[in-house]
Design an enzyme around this catalytic site. Structure first.
Site, PDB file in Angstrom:
ATOM      1  N   GLU A  74       1.556   7.677  15.604  1.00  0.00           N
ATOM      2  CA  GLU A  74       2.789   6.894  15.576  1.00  0.00           C
ATOM      3  C   GLU A  74       2.697   5.785  16.613  1.00  0.00           C
ATOM      4  OE1 GLU A  74       7.629   7.252  16.134  1.00  0.00           O
ATOM      5  OE2 GLU A  74       6.496   8.955  15.337  1.00  0.00           O
ATOM      6  N   GLU A  99       2.539   4.152  22.944  1.00  0.00           N
ATOM      7  CA  GLU A  99       3.744   3.489  23.464  1.00  0.00           C
ATOM      8  C   GLU A  99       3.395   2.832  24.790  1.00  0.00           C
ATOM      9  OE1 GLU A  99       6.826   1.727  24.006  1.00  0.00           O
ATOM     10  OE2 GLU A  99       7.167   3.079  22.310  1.00  0.00           O
ATOM     11  N   ASP A 149       9.884  -3.910  16.582  1.00  0.00           N
ATOM     12  CA  ASP A 149      10.670  -5.092  16.912  1.00  0.00           C
ATOM     13  C   ASP A 149      10.611  -6.063  15.739  1.00  0.00           C
ATOM     14  OD1 ASP A 149      11.739  -7.472  17.993  1.00  0.00           O
ATOM     15  OD2 ASP A 149      11.105  -6.894  20.010  1.00  0.00           O
ATOM     16  N   LYS A 153      13.866 -14.292  14.834  1.00  0.00           N
ATOM     17  CA  LYS A 153      13.778 -15.752  14.801  1.00  0.00           C
ATOM     18  C   LYS A 153      12.480 -16.190  14.126  1.00  0.00           C
ATOM     19  CE  LYS A 153      16.537 -16.525  18.988  1.00  0.00           C
ATOM     20  NZ  LYS A 153      16.549 -17.122  20.346  1.00  0.00           N
ATOM     21  N   ASP A 185      15.305  -1.218  10.110  1.00  0.00           N
ATOM     22  CA  ASP A 185      16.724  -1.391   9.792  1.00  0.00           C
ATOM     23  C   ASP A 185      17.078  -2.873   9.657  1.00  0.00           C
ATOM     24  OD1 ASP A 185      16.292  -1.883  12.460  1.00  0.00           O
ATOM     25  OD2 ASP A 185      18.150  -0.980  13.156  1.00  0.00           O
ATOM     26  N   THR A 224      16.967   9.611  13.640  1.00  0.00           N
ATOM     27  CA  THR A 224      17.238   9.363  15.053  1.00  0.00           C
ATOM     28  C   THR A 224      18.733   9.151  15.274  1.00  0.00           C
ATOM     29  OG1 THR A 224      17.014   6.967  14.870  1.00  0.00           O
ATOM     30  CG2 THR A 224      14.990   8.236  15.258  1.00  0.00           C
ATOM     31  N   LYS A 225      19.171   9.304  16.523  1.00  0.00           N
ATOM     32  CA  LYS A 225      20.570   9.058  16.855  1.00  0.00           C
ATOM     33  C   LYS A 225      20.949   7.613  16.551  1.00  0.00           C
ATOM     34  CE  LYS A 225      20.838  12.527  20.550  1.00  0.00           C
ATOM     35  NZ  LYS A 225      21.055  12.751  22.007  1.00  0.00           N
ATOM     36  N   PHE A 226      20.042   6.700  16.840  1.00  0.00           N
ATOM     37  CA  PHE A 226      20.274   5.288  16.571  1.00  0.00           C
ATOM     38  C   PHE A 226      20.473   5.058  15.081  1.00  0.00           C
ATOM     39  CE2 PHE A 226      18.343   1.280  15.187  1.00  0.00           C
ATOM     40  CZ  PHE A 226      19.106   0.360  15.888  1.00  0.00           C
ATOM     41  N   GLU A 227      19.624   5.683  14.270  1.00  0.00           N
ATOM     42  CA  GLU A 227      19.721   5.506  12.830  1.00  0.00           C
ATOM     43  C   GLU A 227      20.983   6.150  12.272  1.00  0.00           C
ATOM     44  OE1 GLU A 227      17.062   6.445   8.809  1.00  0.00           O
ATOM     45  OE2 GLU A 227      16.314   6.952  10.797  1.00  0.00           O
TER      46      GLU A 227
END
Length: 246
Positions: A74, A99, A149, A153, A185, A224-227
């Site tokens: 990953e 990472e 990311d 732009k 997303d 994920t919590k974000f998702e």
């Protein structure tokens, strides 16, 4: 992660014939952040056992994990919650996380140690350098790229990690039938990913005609919590899974 797109305006070690990770443009930004006690513990106490470096060169993955098993990599695991859940849920699979951000690496290492996980290793390095220098060809069952990311732009699109050279490098590291699984997303980035993959040689889309080019979120990809928060707000998430066919 370095930009995998070739820049013909550069020469020497940053030129188009240089390894992908040395072409100058970064697809990530290092952000400063305070380290918690647990994160510091992970980096200081657990890293010697589970951490990997470029200096170690090409890995013998069977020797590294002490067994033969499916291997999942990953890229950009953030704080590591998803990768930890996968490693704990699938003890018969080996996982390698890449990472660059120290707090996330420290957090994952601390959690892996607390849960007694032996099927996970971590690089705190440029992902392209790891792919090029450390991972053997045809050695991976899956490569995961979740929520990279999007560089929204237009002038920054060259920083997006999903580029033709990048997916070709991944293909060389996947075993035949291995999968590249991406999720984002940002709909515009999902469309960009699909466009890159549609012309990438040696891949076939696993999506059905009813949902192509995307697939429904697989149950094996942790939410994920974000998702979950994004879903509650009506935000979309797009998964793409392509299989190496040659």
């Amino acid at each position: 992660m370095s930009d995998p797109q070739r820049d013909p305006s550069t020469t020497g070690p940053e030129g188009p014939d240089a390894p992908l990770h040395r072409r100058g443009i970064k697809s990530y930004v290092l952000r400063a952040g305070r380290m918690t006690q647990a994160q510091t513990r992970g980096l200081e106490e657990v890293w010697p056992r589970l951490g990997l470096t470029l200096a170690e060169g090409r890995q013998d993955l069977d020797a590294l994990f002490g067994r033969r098993a499916p291997r999942v990599v990953e890229i950009g695991f953030g704080m590591g919650a998803s990768l930890i859940e996968q490693a704990e849920t699938h003890p018969d699979t080996d996982f390698i996380g890449i990472e660059v951000h120290a707090p996330g690496v420290g957090k994952l290492l601390d959690e892996a140690d607390k849960r007694g996980l032996t099927n996970i290793r971590v690089y705190r390095e440029d992902a392209l350098a790891v792919l090029e220098q450390c991972l053997p060809e045809a050695s991976l069952a899956t490569l995961q790229l979740f929520f990279p990311d999007p560089w929204p732009k237009k002038k920054h699109h060259k920083r997006r990690i999903v580029q033709p050279a990048f997916v070709e490098l991944i293909r060389s590291r996947l075993e035949l039938g291995g999968k590249l699984h991406m999720a984002t997303d940002w709909q515009a980035y999902a469309e960009w990913m699909a466009e890159v993959m549609e012309v990438a040689p040696g891949y076939v889309n696993t999506a059905t005609p009813a949902t192509a080019p995307y697939v429904p979120r697989p149950e094996f990809r942790p939410l994920t919590k974000f998702e979950a928060r994004g879903e509650r707000l009506g935000h979309g998430v797009w998964d793409l899974i392509f299989e190496r066919c040659e």
